[in-house]
Motif scaffolding. Structure first.
Motif, PDB file in Angstrom:
ATOM      1  N   ASN A 269     -12.067   6.178   4.033  1.00  0.00           N
ATOM      2  CA  ASN A 269     -12.145   4.854   3.425  1.00  0.00           C
ATOM      3  C   ASN A 269     -12.891   3.849   4.687  1.00  0.00           C
ATOM      4  O   ASN A 269     -13.744   3.017   4.051  1.00  0.00           O
ATOM      5  CB  ASN A 269     -10.634   4.276   3.184  1.00  0.00           C
TER       6      ASN A 269
ATOM      7  N   GLU B 219      -9.474  -3.081  -1.252  1.00  0.00           N
ATOM      8  CA  GLU B 219      -9.057  -1.941  -2.400  1.00  0.00           C
ATOM      9  C   GLU B 219      -8.952  -2.322  -3.719  1.00  0.00           C
ATOM     10  O   GLU B 219      -9.321  -1.908  -5.028  1.00  0.00           O
ATOM     11  CB  GLU B 219      -7.861  -1.449  -1.712  1.00  0.00           C
TER      12      GLU B 219
ATOM     13  N   ASP C  75      -5.339   4.589   1.471  1.00  0.00           N
ATOM     14  CA  ASP C  75      -5.583   5.916   1.954  1.00  0.00           C
ATOM     15  C   ASP C  75      -5.886   5.851   3.392  1.00  0.00           C
ATOM     16  O   ASP C  75      -5.760   4.824   3.992  1.00  0.00           O
ATOM     17  CB  ASP C  75      -6.516   6.701   1.168  1.00  0.00           C
TER      18      ASP C  75
ATOM     19  N   CYS D 231      -6.005   5.327  -4.965  1.00  0.00           N
ATOM     20  CA  CYS D 231      -6.955   5.258  -3.877  1.00  0.00           C
ATOM     21  C   CYS D 231      -8.410   5.279  -4.261  1.00  0.00           C
ATOM     22  O   CYS D 231      -8.986   6.075  -3.817  1.00  0.00           O
ATOM     23  CB  CYS D 231      -6.460   6.136  -3.110  1.00  0.00           C
TER      24      CYS D 231
ATOM     25  N   SER E 194       0.798  -1.131   0.041  1.00  0.00           N
ATOM     26  CA  SER E 194      -0.124   0.132  -0.072  1.00  0.00           C
ATOM     27  C   SER E 194       0.774   1.254   0.100  1.00  0.00           C
ATOM     28  O   SER E 194       1.554   1.388   0.872  1.00  0.00           O
ATOM     29  CB  SER E 194      -1.055  -0.049   1.313  1.00  0.00           C
TER      30      SER E 194
ATOM     31  N   SER F  19     -11.174   5.626  -1.084  1.00  0.00           N
ATOM     32  CA  SER F  19     -11.211   6.887  -0.746  1.00  0.00           C
ATOM     33  C   SER F  19     -11.761   8.020  -1.665  1.00  0.00           C
ATOM     34  O   SER F  19     -12.606   8.722  -1.082  1.00  0.00           O
ATOM     35  CB  SER F  19     -10.013   7.416  -0.336  1.00  0.00           C
TER      36      SER F  19
ATOM     37  N   HIS G  80      -1.058   5.999   2.759  1.00  0.00           N
ATOM     38  CA  HIS G  80      -1.959   5.833   3.960  1.00  0.00           C
ATOM     39  C   HIS G  80      -1.610   6.814   4.891  1.00  0.00           C
ATOM     40  O   HIS G  80      -0.897   7.719   5.014  1.00  0.00           O
ATOM     41  CB  HIS G  80      -1.412   4.565   4.557  1.00  0.00           C
TER      42      HIS G  80
END
Length: 464
Positions: free
Chosen positions: A335, A343, A330, A301, A68, A304, A71
């Motif tokens: 989210n 995701e 994110d 993302c 990821s 989000s 974040h």
């Protein structure tokens, strides 16, 4: 002398298949995997050797550890704020992070990091880039230390995108305390200190530092933007920020700088293989071309962006031009989750909804989430299942009713919409075993998290 000395290798056996994160004919493989000294030594027909330890992946699917690339872990204690649940980005920023940042003491940040990282791990994520921008002089703790210590405890690789601003963004109210600012020389001195303490430039690094002002448009001046780029390259670290998340980025750059956002950052040294931006929703064709030509990365993302009504980034277009596309959850406050499996499913769905059923394949989304993330973060030894690569691996179980009837089990991690992670390895070390994180009392953590949320919601005074 025996034919083979004890190896103490870990061998992953009996998986239904391997989705490698690679392109073309190499994207799927079959067979077992031998892991030696934290790396993949062999794939395919793997003979047994004395001393082997065996991880039984029977019926499951093996993928690289998910990555990821953007974040905000502190937001794991700020999910579902009622006043902001239906708000667009700019209003949401005022009602959530700007309204609550000063209530995050050390216990709240540590709890948020534990909750967020646990959710990431349990969805198959082994590497996370956390864009943390709350470094207030009023804090009596070191946020960077909290984040790195928590990542070490759980076995995650952490890229700390050290955020901050030199000027605050104006909101239409005076009843909130603006997020912290700092002079540029102070910011750079503090980033340099973090680099000396934590940064590891190796291709399989567990700790990285990058410079990450909150936005290149509102958070710093144009001259400061150039200086940040120069300083990062002098320190040998990367650059990261938000860009073009909503149409307001485009309007602002046109009105103030007479150019679009990607053109603006390119004019100020913020493009290249050491740069990636979160979101990049509102791009035109010329901007996509600039990103692809310069190797500037995207942290896509989709959840989000959907949650905030911001739009859908043209990730497939950038990918088709050979650009660097990755996936990211994110912040959990925009989210309501830190789930990489969800995701991936969202990314697969939204691009088909807008461009047709053939717009993107499950294998493409998995590649963004693995090899794409490694490419964006500059970690070439991660992100693929191949001989010689680091053994950051996930065994996705297919023993839930939602997986029944799958003619093609290898699409399950993306197409099912919900992870069923059985095992996660970080450099060959088990960090999730039979769907649980060893040494983490998850029920106790969640009880404590509820208490932290209650305290944050009720608190009226600055405490940190």
């Amino acid at each position: 002398m025996t034919a083979h000395a004890p190896t103490h290798d870990l061998v992953v056996r009996n998986a239904r298949g391997i989705l490698t994160g690679l392109r073309g004919a190499a994207e799927r493989r079959t067979g077992d995997l031998r892991i030696r000294d934290g790396r993949i030594a062999q794939i395919g027909d793997v003979p047994a050797l004395p001393g082997d330890r065996v991880l039984d992946a029977r019926g499951g699917v093996v993928t690289p550890g998910l990555i990821s690339t953007h974040h905000h872990l502190f937001q794991s204690m700020l999910k579902g704020v009622p006043s902001a649940i239906d708000a667009p980005l700019e209003t949401w920023l005022r009602l959530v992070p700007t309204s609550y940042w000063n209530r995050l003491d050390e216990d709240a940040l540590q709890t948020a990091a534990l909750v967020g990282m646990a959710e990431l791990l349990l969805s198959g994520c082994t590497t996370v880039a956390d864009h943390h921008y709350l470094f207030a002089d009023s804090y009596r703790y070191d946020p960077a230390a909290v984040l790195f210590e928590t990542a070490d405890r759980l076995g995650l690789r952490l890229v700390l995108a050290r955020g901050g601003t030199t000027r605050t963004r104006a909101f239409d109210t005076d009843d909130i305390l603006p997020t912290p600012t700092e002079p540029l020389d102070v910011m750079l001195r503090r980033v340099g200190d973090l680099v000396s303490r934590y940064h590891d430039p190796s291709p399989d690094s567990r700790r990285r530092i990058v410079i990450a002002p909150n936005t290149p448009t509102w958070g710093v001046t144009p001259d400061e933007l150039r200086e940040l780029a120069h300083a990062a390259r002098a320190m040998g670290i990367g650059l990261h920020s938000h860009l073009s998340e909503t149409g307001n980025y485009v309007r602002y750059c046109r009105e103030i700088h007479n150019m679009r956002p990607v053109q603006f950052v390119a004019e100020h040294g913020w493009t290249g293989p050491d740069v990636w931006f979160a979101h990049l929703v509102h791009l035109d064709h010329s901007e996509i071309a600039i990103l692809a030509e310069t190797g500037t990365g995207m942290a896509h993302c989709p959840q989000s962006n959907c949650r905030l009504g911001s739009g859908i980034a043209p990730a497939p277009d950038l990918d088709r031009l050979g650009g660097r596309v990755s996936l990211a959850v994110d912040g959990a406050a925009s989210n309501e989750a830190c789930d990489m499996a969800a995701e991936m499913h969202c990314a697969w769905m939204v691009h088909r909804a807008t461009h047709g059923a053939a717009a993107i394949r499950c294998e493409d989304v998995l590649r963004w989430s693995t090899a794409g993330g490694a490419r964006v973060l500059g970690l070439p030894d991660l992100g693929t299942v191949a001989e010689g690569q680091v053994a950051d691996l996930v065994v996705h179980g297919l023993d839930q009713p939602r997986h029944a009837g799958l003619f093609d089990p290898l699409i399950a991690p993306v197409a099912s919409g919900a992870g069923s992670v059985r095992h996660v390895l970080s450099a060959g070390r088990p960090v999730v075993v039979d769907g649980a994180i060893p040494g983490l009392d998850l029920p106790a953590l969640l009880r404590h998290a509820r208490a932290v949320v209650t305290r944050i919601a009720r608190q009226e005074d600055l405490v940190c």
